[in-house]
Design a protein around this motif. Structure first.
Motif, PDB file in Angstrom:
ATOM      1  N   ARG A 238      67.013 136.575  74.304  1.00 10.17           N
ATOM      2  CA  ARG A 238      67.597 137.849  73.848  1.00 10.17           C
ATOM      3  C   ARG A 238      69.111 137.686  73.670  1.00 10.17           C
ATOM      4  NH1 ARG A 238      63.520 138.664  77.290  1.00 10.17           N
ATOM      5  NH2 ARG A 238      61.800 140.021  76.619  1.00 10.17           N
ATOM      6  N   THR A 239      69.496 137.335  72.473  1.00  7.61           N
ATOM      7  CA  THR A 239      70.883 137.058  72.147  1.00  7.61           C
ATOM      8  C   THR A 239      71.080 137.229  70.643  1.00  7.61           C
ATOM      9  OG1 THR A 239      72.608 135.338  72.154  1.00  7.61           O
ATOM     10  CG2 THR A 239      70.340 134.610  71.902  1.00  7.61           C
ATOM     11  N   LEU A 240      72.320 137.378  70.216  1.00  9.80           N
ATOM     12  CA  LEU A 240      72.628 137.423  68.790  1.00  9.80           C
ATOM     13  C   LEU A 240      72.890 136.024  68.225  1.00  9.80           C
ATOM     14  CD1 LEU A 240      75.015 140.534  68.674  1.00  9.80           C
ATOM     15  CD2 LEU A 240      72.577 140.420  68.100  1.00  9.80           C
ATOM     16  N   CYS A 241      72.980 135.047  69.082  1.00 12.71           N
ATOM     17  CA  CYS A 241      73.230 133.657  68.689  1.00 12.71           C
ATOM     18  C   CYS A 241      72.098 133.153  67.771  1.00 12.71           C
ATOM     19  CB  CYS A 241      73.316 132.816  69.950  1.00 12.71           C
ATOM     20  SG  CYS A 241      73.664 131.064  69.697  1.00 12.71           S
ATOM     21  N   PRO A 242      72.420 132.487  66.685  1.00 12.44           N
ATOM     22  CA  PRO A 242      73.697 131.910  66.279  1.00 12.44           C
ATOM     23  C   PRO A 242      74.523 132.786  65.337  1.00 12.44           C
ATOM     24  CG  PRO A 242      71.992 131.062  64.850  1.00 12.44           C
ATOM     25  CD  PRO A 242      71.310 132.003  65.816  1.00 12.44           C
ATOM     26  N   GLY A 243      74.346 134.087  65.398  1.00 12.49           N
ATOM     27  CA  GLY A 243      75.038 134.992  64.486  1.00 12.49           C
ATOM     28  C   GLY A 243      74.229 135.212  63.222  1.00 12.49           C
ATOM     29  N   ASP A 244      74.320 136.428  62.683  1.00 10.98           N
ATOM     30  CA  ASP A 244      73.506 136.772  61.512  1.00 10.98           C
ATOM     31  C   ASP A 244      73.755 135.857  60.321  1.00 10.98           C
ATOM     32  OD1 ASP A 244      72.424 138.798  62.964  1.00 10.98           O
ATOM     33  OD2 ASP A 244      73.404 140.441  61.884  1.00 10.98           O
ATOM     34  N   ALA A 245      75.022 135.517  60.086  1.00 12.75           N
ATOM     35  CA  ALA A 245      75.341 134.717  58.903  1.00 12.75           C
ATOM     36  C   ALA A 245      74.698 133.338  58.969  1.00 12.75           C
ATOM     37  CB  ALA A 245      76.852 134.587  58.755  1.00 12.75           C
ATOM     38  N   LEU A 246      74.764 132.690  60.129  1.00  9.50           N
ATOM     39  CA  LEU A 246      74.156 131.361  60.263  1.00  9.50           C
ATOM     40  C   LEU A 246      72.641 131.479  60.344  1.00  9.50           C
ATOM     41  CD1 LEU A 246      74.378 128.341  60.534  1.00  9.50           C
ATOM     42  CD2 LEU A 246      74.931 128.614  62.968  1.00  9.50           C
ATOM     43  N   TYR A 247      72.145 132.501  60.989  1.00 13.92           N
ATOM     44  CA  TYR A 247      70.695 132.674  61.099  1.00 13.92           C
ATOM     45  C   TYR A 247      70.054 132.796  59.713  1.00 13.92           C
ATOM     46  CZ  TYR A 247      66.226 134.193  63.063  1.00 13.92           C
ATOM     47  OH  TYR A 247      64.904 134.281  63.415  1.00 13.92           O
ATOM     48  N   LYS A 248      70.738 133.485  58.800  1.00 13.36           N
ATOM     49  CA  LYS A 248      70.208 133.641  57.444  1.00 13.36           C
ATOM     50  C   LYS A 248      70.180 132.323  56.678  1.00 13.36           C
ATOM     51  CE  LYS A 248      71.482 138.490  56.852  1.00 13.36           C
ATOM     52  NZ  LYS A 248      72.354 139.477  56.145  1.00 13.36           N
ATOM     53  N   ARG A 249      70.957 131.356  57.151  1.00 18.50           N
ATOM     54  CA  ARG A 249      70.995 130.057  56.479  1.00 18.50           C
ATOM     55  C   ARG A 249      69.939 129.090  57.010  1.00 18.50           C
ATOM     56  NH1 ARG A 249      72.266 129.904  51.935  1.00 18.50           N
ATOM     57  NH2 ARG A 249      72.668 127.649  52.109  1.00 18.50           N
ATOM     58  N   LEU A 250      69.176 129.495  58.020  1.00 17.41           N
ATOM     59  CA  LEU A 250      68.195 128.578  58.598  1.00 17.41           C
ATOM     60  C   LEU A 250      67.132 128.122  57.592  1.00 17.41           C
ATOM     61  CD1 LEU A 250      67.644 129.804  62.266  1.00 17.41           C
ATOM     62  CD2 LEU A 250      69.254 128.120  61.361  1.00 17.41           C
ATOM     63  N   PRO A 251      66.623 128.991  56.715  1.00 20.84           N
ATOM     64  CA  PRO A 251      65.665 128.486  55.717  1.00 20.84           C
ATOM     65  C   PRO A 251      66.246 127.357  54.868  1.00 20.84           C
ATOM     66  CG  PRO A 251      65.570 130.869  55.817  1.00 20.84           C
ATOM     67  CD  PRO A 251      66.747 130.469  56.649  1.00 20.84           C
ATOM     68  N   ALA A 252      67.512 127.487  54.469  1.00 19.44           N
ATOM     69  CA  ALA A 252      68.152 126.434  53.670  1.00 19.44           C
ATOM     70  C   ALA A 252      68.331 125.162  54.499  1.00 19.44           C
ATOM     71  CB  ALA A 252      69.504 126.920  53.148  1.00 19.44           C
ATOM     72  N   ILE A 253      68.650 125.316  55.780  1.00 22.49           N
ATOM     73  CA  ILE A 253      68.805 124.154  56.650  1.00 22.49           C
ATOM     74  C   ILE A 253      67.464 123.448  56.841  1.00 22.49           C
ATOM     75  CG2 ILE A 253      69.342 123.448  59.019  1.00 22.49           C
ATOM     76  CD1 ILE A 253      71.549 125.596  59.008  1.00 22.49           C
ATOM     77  N   ARG A 254      66.391 124.227  56.980  1.00 18.36           N
ATOM     78  CA  ARG A 254      65.059 123.615  57.103  1.00 18.36           C
ATOM     79  C   ARG A 254      64.731 122.770  55.870  1.00 18.36           C
ATOM     80  NH1 ARG A 254      63.516 129.345  58.723  1.00 18.36           N
ATOM     81  NH2 ARG A 254      63.862 129.339  61.000  1.00 18.36           N
ATOM     82  N   GLU A 255      65.042 123.311  54.696  1.00 22.45           N
ATOM     83  CA  GLU A 255      64.780 122.567  53.463  1.00 22.45           C
ATOM     84  C   GLU A 255      65.607 121.293  53.400  1.00 22.45           C
ATOM     85  OE1 GLU A 255      62.532 123.050  51.065  1.00 22.45           O
ATOM     86  OE2 GLU A 255      61.744 124.641  52.340  1.00 22.45           O
ATOM     87  N   ALA A 256      66.873 121.379  53.821  1.00 30.15           N
ATOM     88  CA  ALA A 256      67.748 120.209  53.825  1.00 30.15           C
ATOM     89  C   ALA A 256      67.239 119.136  54.777  1.00 30.15           C
ATOM     90  CB  ALA A 256      69.177 120.610  54.203  1.00 30.15           C
ATOM     91  N   VAL A 257      66.759 119.550  55.941  1.00 28.55           N
ATOM     92  CA  VAL A 257      66.215 118.603  56.917  1.00 28.55           C
ATOM     93  C   VAL A 257      64.963 117.934  56.342  1.00 28.55           C
ATOM     94  CG1 VAL A 257      65.143 118.374  59.187  1.00 28.55           C
ATOM     95  CG2 VAL A 257      67.158 119.817  58.905  1.00 28.55           C
ATOM     96  N   ALA A 258      64.101 118.722  55.719  1.00 32.75           N
ATOM     97  CA  ALA A 258      62.873 118.165  55.133  1.00 32.75           C
ATOM     98  C   ALA A 258      63.205 117.139  54.061  1.00 32.75           C
ATOM     99  CB  ALA A 258      62.021 119.292  54.563  1.00 32.75           C
ATOM    100  N   ARG A 259      64.180 117.434  53.213  1.00 32.09           N
ATOM    101  CA  ARG A 259      64.559 116.481  52.153  1.00 32.09           C
ATOM    102  C   ARG A 259      65.086 115.178  52.744  1.00 32.09           C
ATOM    103  NH1 ARG A 259      66.596 121.259  49.758  1.00 32.09           N
ATOM    104  NH2 ARG A 259      68.723 120.725  50.425  1.00 32.09           N
ATOM    105  N   LEU A 260      65.886 115.280  53.803  1.00 26.46           N
ATOM    106  CA  LEU A 260      66.439 114.081  54.423  1.00 26.46           C
ATOM    107  C   LEU A 260      65.334 113.194  55.015  1.00 26.46           C
ATOM    108  CD1 LEU A 260      69.564 115.578  56.220  1.00 26.46           C
ATOM    109  CD2 LEU A 260      69.587 113.920  54.347  1.00 26.46           C
ATOM    110  N   ARG A 261      64.292 113.825  55.523  1.00 24.44           N
ATOM    111  CA  ARG A 261      63.202 113.075  56.164  1.00 24.44           C
ATOM    112  C   ARG A 261      62.200 112.537  55.140  1.00 24.44           C
ATOM    113  NH1 ARG A 261      62.309 113.982  61.704  1.00 24.44           N
ATOM    114  NH2 ARG A 261      60.082 114.275  61.436  1.00 24.44           N
ATOM    115  N   GLU A 262      62.293 113.018  53.915  1.00 22.85           N
ATOM    116  CA  GLU A 262      61.378 112.551  52.870  1.00 22.85           C
ATOM    117  C   GLU A 262      61.931 111.361  52.101  1.00 22.85           C
ATOM    118  OE1 GLU A 262      60.890 116.131  50.664  1.00 22.85           O
ATOM    119  OE2 GLU A 262      59.477 117.011  52.102  1.00 22.85           O
ATOM    120  N   ARG A 263      63.158 110.987  52.359  1.00 22.19           N
ATOM    121  CA  ARG A 263      63.770 109.881  51.631  1.00 22.19           C
ATOM    122  C   ARG A 263      63.158 108.541  52.029  1.00 22.19           C
ATOM    123  NH1 ARG A 263      70.246 111.473  51.894  1.00 22.19           N
ATOM    124  NH2 ARG A 263      70.103 113.310  50.562  1.00 22.19           N
TER     125      ARG A 263
END
Length: 242
Positions: free
Chosen positions: A217-242
């Motif tokens: 129960r926390t606001l971490c990592p903040g709304d702005a960064l939390y909204k970027r998690l889908p993009a980060i997931r995609e970036a991680v997947a691309r890095l692991r597919e190389r």
């Protein structure tokens, strides 16, 4: 009369002693180093600034590192610092974080396994070995089989998340996740602490790459960064597919 074997042994022994005396001294590493297993990783290791390089106070570490299984989940955090810092000042900031976590929170060491600054530089956090599955103090109830990556800054609504910071988070997450983990998927973890969102012993279905608020129960990592998690997931997947 001495046997030929004894004569040869008498000649070899002084030479062996001389070699040992002139050999470099191998000092034992601190207790928290080189204890846990070295697990396989899903992507190449990125450049990481070591604890020695940022000046971690190893005398402040209260206990040797604990180790868990291979990393099945990543929890993203923010540190709460103002966002306009100079990246040259990050080592000083990290030393302050370590002191706060140990002296203020009462933890054994800095809680996060890794910290990424706004310039995209990745720093080693908790002691125990960069390549090892070190148990952090970042996600109460879910520190086992996970890694905590903290973004240096504050990411409340309206804040800008630097692209370099996102890329740094993605690089270390792609490397630390065990082979076979799906960055776009979910993982089933069992809570070990009633203070999390889930009672001790209760299973939780979480994103493989989650925000701290997903398990606590926390606001971490903040709304702005939390909204970027889908993009980060995609970036991680691309890095692991190389």
């Amino acid at each position: 009369m001495w046997s030929r074997r004894l004569v040869l042994g008498a000649l070899v022994l002084p030479l062996a002693l001389l070699v040992m005396r002139d050999a470099p001294v191998r000092r034992a590493p601190p207790e928290w180093v080189a204890v846990g297993p070295q697990p396989p990783h899903g992507a190449p290791r990125p450049a990481i600034v070591s604890r020695a390089a940022w000046g971690a106070d190893e005398g402040m570490v209260r206990q040797r590192a604990a180790y868990t299984g291979a990393v099945s989940a990543v929890f993203i955090h923010h540190t709460g610092h103002p966002n306009g810092y100079d990246c040259a000042d990050v080592p000083d900031m990290l030393r302050a974080v370590q002191a706060d976590h140990v002296r203020g929170e009462g933890w054994d060491d800095i809680g996060y396994n890794f910290v990424v600054d706004r310039c995209g530089t990745i720093y080693e956090g908790r002691a125990g070995g960069i390549g090892r599955p070190v148990r952090g103090a970042h996600a109460k109830g879910f520190n086992a089989d996970s890694v905590g990556i903290a973004a240096l800054g504050t990411f409340d609504p309206g804040a800008t998340v630097p692209q370099a910071l996102e890329e740094g988070i993605a690089k270390v997450a792609a490397w630390k996740l065990r082979p076979g983990a799906n960055p776009r998927g979910t993982v089933r973890l069992v809570s070990t602490n009633d203070e999390s969102k889930y009672k001790k012993g209760e299973p939780a279905e979480l994103h493989v790459i989650s925000g701290h608020r997903d398990s606590y129960r926390t606001l971490c990592p903040g709304d702005a960064l939390y909204k970027r998690l889908p993009a980060i997931r995609e970036a991680v997947a691309r890095l692991r597919e190389r």
